[in-house]
Design an enzyme around this catalytic site. Structure first.
Site, mmCIF file in Angstrom:
data_model
loop_
_atom_site.group_PDB
_atom_site.id
_atom_site.type_symbol
_atom_site.label_atom_id
_atom_site.label_comp_id
_atom_site.label_asym_id
_atom_site.label_seq_id
_atom_site.Cartn_x
_atom_site.Cartn_y
_atom_site.Cartn_z
ATOM 1 N N ASP A 16 -6.735 22.978 7.338
ATOM 2 C CA ASP A 16 -6.753 22.420 5.985
ATOM 3 C C ASP A 16 -5.390 22.694 5.362
ATOM 4 O O ASP A 16 -4.960 23.856 5.319
ATOM 5 C CB ASP A 16 -7.872 23.121 5.198
ATOM 6 C CG ASP A 16 -8.065 22.543 3.807
ATOM 7 O OD1 ASP A 16 -7.079 22.076 3.190
ATOM 8 O OD2 ASP A 16 -9.208 22.592 3.330
ATOM 9 N N ILE A 17 -4.746 21.668 4.862
ATOM 10 C CA ILE A 17 -3.390 21.856 4.342
ATOM 11 C C ILE A 17 -3.365 22.705 3.064
ATOM 12 O O ILE A 17 -2.316 23.249 2.712
ATOM 13 C CB ILE A 17 -2.681 20.499 4.143
ATOM 14 C CG1 ILE A 17 -1.157 20.717 4.176
ATOM 15 C CG2 ILE A 17 -3.135 19.809 2.878
ATOM 16 C CD1 ILE A 17 -0.367 19.514 4.560
ATOM 17 N N ASN A 31 -0.953 8.384 -3.676
ATOM 18 C CA ASN A 31 -0.868 6.939 -3.937
ATOM 19 C C ASN A 31 0.336 6.704 -4.860
ATOM 20 O O ASN A 31 0.916 7.650 -5.381
ATOM 21 C CB ASN A 31 -2.171 6.418 -4.560
ATOM 22 C CG ASN A 31 -2.610 7.261 -5.736
ATOM 23 O OD1 ASN A 31 -1.915 7.343 -6.748
ATOM 24 N ND2 ASN A 31 -3.745 7.935 -5.596
ATOM 25 N N GLY A 39 -9.535 12.132 0.006
ATOM 26 C CA GLY A 39 -8.860 12.663 1.190
ATOM 27 C C GLY A 39 -8.051 13.918 0.899
ATOM 28 O O GLY A 39 -8.455 14.789 0.117
ATOM 29 N N VAL A 40 -6.895 14.012 1.532
ATOM 30 C CA VAL A 40 -6.068 15.201 1.386
ATOM 31 C C VAL A 40 -5.532 15.308 -0.047
ATOM 32 O O VAL A 40 -5.362 16.422 -0.575
ATOM 33 C CB VAL A 40 -4.951 15.207 2.458
ATOM 34 C CG1 VAL A 40 -3.913 14.168 2.228
ATOM 35 C CG2 VAL A 40 -4.326 16.579 2.592
ATOM 36 N N ASP A 41 -5.308 14.192 -0.700
ATOM 37 C CA ASP A 41 -4.846 14.178 -2.097
ATOM 38 C C ASP A 41 -5.867 14.879 -2.995
ATOM 39 O O ASP A 41 -5.509 15.731 -3.831
ATOM 40 C CB ASP A 41 -4.665 12.707 -2.500
ATOM 41 C CG ASP A 41 -3.874 12.498 -3.778
ATOM 42 O OD1 ASP A 41 -3.278 13.466 -4.279
ATOM 43 O OD2 ASP A 41 -3.840 11.346 -4.257
ATOM 44 N N SER A 123 -1.031 8.476 5.745
ATOM 45 C CA SER A 123 -1.516 7.085 5.960
ATOM 46 C C SER A 123 -2.587 6.942 7.038
ATOM 47 O O SER A 123 -3.084 5.831 7.249
ATOM 48 C CB SER A 123 -0.367 6.108 6.282
ATOM 49 O OG SER A 123 0.429 5.873 5.145
ATOM 50 N N ILE A 126 -7.529 7.007 4.657
ATOM 51 C CA ILE A 126 -7.941 5.865 3.834
ATOM 52 C C ILE A 126 -6.984 4.686 4.031
ATOM 53 O O ILE A 126 -7.407 3.518 3.988
ATOM 54 C CB ILE A 126 -8.015 6.314 2.353
ATOM 55 C CG1 ILE A 126 -9.161 7.331 2.173
ATOM 56 C CG2 ILE A 126 -8.189 5.129 1.405
ATOM 57 C CD1 ILE A 126 -9.120 8.137 0.892
ATOM 58 N N TYR A 127 -5.705 4.935 4.269
ATOM 59 C CA TYR A 127 -4.719 3.855 4.420
ATOM 60 C C TYR A 127 -4.710 3.227 5.819
ATOM 61 O O TYR A 127 -3.956 2.292 6.075
ATOM 62 C CB TYR A 127 -3.325 4.336 4.018
ATOM 63 C CG TYR A 127 -3.104 4.392 2.511
ATOM 64 C CD1 TYR A 127 -4.088 3.975 1.613
ATOM 65 C CD2 TYR A 127 -1.905 4.861 1.974
ATOM 66 C CE1 TYR A 127 -3.894 4.028 0.231
ATOM 67 C CE2 TYR A 127 -1.690 4.913 0.599
ATOM 68 C CZ TYR A 127 -2.687 4.494 -0.269
ATOM 69 O OH TYR A 127 -2.473 4.548 -1.627
HETATM 70 N N1 AR6 Z 1 -6.015 19.010 5.048
HETATM 71 C C1 AR6 Z 1 -5.372 18.310 6.014
HETATM 72 N N2 AR6 Z 1 -5.644 17.007 6.284
HETATM 73 C C2 AR6 Z 1 -6.625 16.415 5.570
HETATM 74 C C3 AR6 Z 1 -7.351 17.084 4.555
HETATM 75 C C4 AR6 Z 1 -7.001 18.440 4.309
HETATM 76 N N3 AR6 Z 1 -7.633 19.158 3.357
HETATM 77 N N4 AR6 Z 1 -8.255 16.209 4.032
HETATM 78 C C5 AR6 Z 1 -8.113 15.048 4.703
HETATM 79 N N5 AR6 Z 1 -7.145 15.173 5.643
HETATM 80 P P1 AR6 Z 1 -5.971 10.446 3.574
HETATM 81 P P2 AR6 Z 1 -3.927 8.296 3.404
HETATM 82 C C6 AR6 Z 1 -6.627 14.172 6.605
HETATM 83 O O1 AR6 Z 1 -7.049 9.445 3.460
HETATM 84 O O2 AR6 Z 1 -4.503 7.621 4.599
HETATM 85 C C7 AR6 Z 1 -6.098 9.081 -1.285
HETATM 86 O O3 AR6 Z 1 -7.152 8.614 -2.068
HETATM 87 C C8 AR6 Z 1 -7.448 12.948 6.900
HETATM 88 O O4 AR6 Z 1 -8.474 13.265 7.837
HETATM 89 O O5 AR6 Z 1 -6.074 11.697 2.784
HETATM 90 O O6 AR6 Z 1 -2.436 8.453 3.315
HETATM 91 C C9 AR6 Z 1 -4.732 8.919 -1.960
HETATM 92 O O7 AR6 Z 1 -4.833 9.073 -3.366
HETATM 93 C C10 AR6 Z 1 -6.396 12.025 7.508
HETATM 94 O O8 AR6 Z 1 -6.176 12.331 8.894
HETATM 95 O O9 AR6 Z 1 -4.506 9.800 3.187
HETATM 96 C C11 AR6 Z 1 -4.365 7.517 -1.592
HETATM 97 O O10 AR6 Z 1 -4.972 6.563 -2.447
HETATM 98 C C12 AR6 Z 1 -5.124 12.390 6.742
HETATM 99 O O11 AR6 Z 1 -5.420 13.643 6.083
HETATM 100 C C13 AR6 Z 1 -4.930 7.371 -0.195
HETATM 101 O O12 AR6 Z 1 -6.014 8.289 -0.113
HETATM 102 C C14 AR6 Z 1 -4.693 11.391 5.697
HETATM 103 O O13 AR6 Z 1 -5.834 10.802 5.117
HETATM 104 C C15 AR6 Z 1 -3.917 7.775 0.864
HETATM 105 O O14 AR6 Z 1 -4.447 7.496 2.149
#
Ligand code: AR6
Length: 176
Positions: A16-17, A31, A39-41, A123, A126-127
């Site tokens: 977990d980051i 975003n 997600g991670v955000d 990316s 969700i992206y």
């Molecule tokens: N630690 C590490 N990695 C994680 C964590 C965590 N706590 N949580 C999720 N991941 P995403 P995107 C992974 O969707 O595709 C948001 O709503 C996840 O499994 O977080 O760039 C933003 O506001 C995946 O492998 O980011 C934007 O609107 C990776 O992190 C949009 O999502 C990235 O997934 C950005 O989408």
């Protein structure tokens, strides 16, 4: 999995980051409005507390491939780089935009004279970026930057699933 490349150690871990207390700069997959999200955000904003959204929104909007840096507030790090990754598509601008996120994050971390940075798989959630393509671009970009860094000595990819970890570890293992 880790490798020494140029002046840096590049490593991949599953985790977990928001739980990387030995790292100075963590990178958020944000975003373009820098308003928080899922997600991670979402995880980074929950752990940092409400000041993070105020600090990041003041710097918005940004374009795909760009990034900005804020303090990390309640996170156990010093700084958060917020990058807007591209939404995956067959547009030829998309791969360079993803590479630009990693390059920009490294430049912003170096501006703060940081020695360590942690990235999620930008990316690749969700992206919609396919994991192996996202991993190749991430590793090639960070591997290239590793050869000319000034302060950075450690780049850690923190992957949330076995599948993501395996894709990034594979891309790291074949980096030339
Ligand atoms: N630690 C590490 N990695 C994680 C964590 C965590 N706590 N949580 C999720 N991941 P995403 P995107 C992974 O969707 O595709 C948001 O709503 C996840 O499994 O977080 O760039 C933003 O506001 C995946 O492998 O980011 C934007 O609107 C990776 O992190 C949009 O999502 C990235 O997934 C950005 O989408």
């Amino acid at each position: 999995m880790q490798r020494a490349i140029g002046e840096m150690t590049i490593e991949c871990i599953k985790g977990d980051i928001t739980d990387q207390g030995d790292i100075e700069v963590i990178v958020n997959a944000a975003n373009q409005q820098l308003k928080g999200g899922g997600g991670v955000d979402g995880a980074i904003h929950r752990a940092a507390g409400p000041q993070l959204v105020e600090a990041s929104r003041a710097l918005a909007p940004i374009s795909a491939g760009q990034g900005v840096i804020t303090p990390a507030f309640d996170l156990p790090n010093d700084w958060v780089v917020h990058c807007a990754g591209p939404v995956y598509s067959d547009d030829p601008d998309v791969p360079p935009q993803l590479a630009a996120c990693y390059r920009t994050a490294i430049e912003l971390a170096e501006d703060k004279a940081a020695a360590s940075i942690a990235f999620p798989a930008i990316s690749a959630g969700i992206y919609g970026y396919p994991l192996s393509e996202a991993a190749t671009i991430a590793m090639e970009t960070v591997g290239e930057a590793a050869r000319s860094v000034i302060s950075l000595r450690r780049a850690r990819f923190v992957l949330f699933s076995d599948e993501a970890h395996d894709a990034f570890a594979e891309a790291l293992s074949i980096l030339t």
